[in-house]
Scaffold this motif. Structure first.
Motif: not given
Lengths: 250, 250
Positions: A196, A198, A214, A216, A239, A242-244, B194-197, B214-216, B236, B239
């Motif tokens: 992940a 920016m 961000p 993915l 990001s 989506y949920v992966l 899994l997400r990123a934000r 960002p964090v995963l 957390i 990333s």
């Protein structure tokens, strides 16, 4: 779900942002709800407009809220696509002529645009993975419910796909994986590498990303049963869309 | 690897940032290199200090560069951990008493701190997944090479682990999964979502995250062979410190 100790010297705009964040994360404010505006925050907390604006911009920068011009700040809509890493690429699926994207969107309408198909000299990393200096490249953008959610660039060894449906705009039922199968190079194993970060500016434009969102980055390599790499697909995902999901055994 | 069309009206600070970004992404500047400073950019492009600063802040906000107080702006160090989703959790591993983290760090020294073990009333989502209103919670932070890289919070159904080594600070060889095995509840299947934000403020503090990182977020559920959920682990990840890898078959 971590603890959130707030030191006493926290500035007022931070404390207001903390309160609004709590309310969003707890579900008190829901997706698409309008947050209290600058005027409401000024009256409620006895603060200046700049302070109210600062508090709201914290949430915007965290991707929890989006400003809409002239109408206020709203809780970010989040109706994510569930992308099921292992199940969506099962041979059963594209072997039956189904598009992989039907698995991701479950009936939500999706479109593909910005399609570009070119023969190119491969960048160093791609050339190394595919063991081929020349590649065919398929670039495209996917949108769901009218919103762009993913950019994808697939690379194929040029010698493998030259003159085949893999390099045509319409690849037919089951897409490129079914066509690779027709050529005797059906993908059997996949490796996905995930990061992940920016977004870069052109990604912000093409995915129409609000501030604080961000992307993915998924780099997938497809191998035949004999371990021959036949595709590298670099995907850039919004990001917030989506949920992966990945399932595996111990 | 996408195309990057630059419209002609791009402001000067953007164009300078684009040039520096190209140089970073192409490897001309390498990890840890010092970027040209404000004075150098001012002289080179004939611009004001504010413009030079703006150009550098674009790269900082994208997480490509980090400012070091009084010494300039550097290409972000990135020596990521490779976290191998499916291989690291093989029963063979923790069954032999190995820590899962030995797989991730491959010999790089890691530490665990901020450990907290509590019995709590479960939040709604956790209670639903674990089918248990009361949970034991293990919170901790992992650091590699002295740098914090991950926060983790594991939840266990209280009745399952009450009075066992799972709720002690030292869980013994093979960790909690080996102990769940001792109890007849060995994890057999895992699901990772899994997400990123962007990080929340306390995550920024605990993971010492620079701006624009960002964090995963990984939510993993462990199930026994009978499909009984025995743990939810919310992780957390910084990333910039991670590449996640998942392998699967077609």
């Amino acid at each position: 779900m971590q603890q959130s100790p707030v030191p006493p010297e926290t500035p007022i705009y931070r404390r207001i942002a903390d309160g609004l964040r709590e309310a969003i994360l707890s579900g008190e404010f829901r997706d698409g709800d309008r947050l209290p505006g600058e005027n409401a925050l000024m009256a409620q907390h006895g603060i200046a407009r700049a302070t109210a604006r600062q508090a709201l911009s914290v949430l915007i920068n965290e991707g929890l809220a989006v400003p809409k011009r002239g109408s206020g700040v709203y809780v970010r809509q989040f109706r994510p696509l569930r992308r099921h890493g292992s199940r969506r690429l099962s041979q059963e699926r594209w072997g039956r002529g189904q598009a992989i994207w039907d698995s991701d969107t479950r009936g939500r309408p999706y479109t593909v645009d910005e399609m570009q198909i070119d023969r190119e000299e491969a960048e160093e990393e791609i050339a190394r993975v595919l063991d081929s200096a020349q590649v065919w490249v398929r670039r495209r953008r996917y949108s769901v419910d009218g919103r762009p959610v993913q950019l994808a660039v697939s690379y194929f060894p040029a010698a493998l796909v030259e003159g085949t449906a893999v390099v045509r705009e319409d690849t037919g039922p089951g897409g490129v994986y079914a066509r690779l199968g027709d050529l005797g190079h059906a993908p059997a194993h996949f490796t996905e590498e995930l990061r992940a970060r920016m977004p870069h500016p052109h990604e912000t434009v093409l995915l129409d990303l609000p501030a604080g969102t961000p992307v993915l980055v998924i780099m997938r390599t497809a191998y035949t049963a004999n371990g021959v790499p036949v595709e590298v697909n670099e995907m850039i995902l919004d990001s917030a869309s989506y949920v992966l999901q990945y399932d595996f055994d111990a």
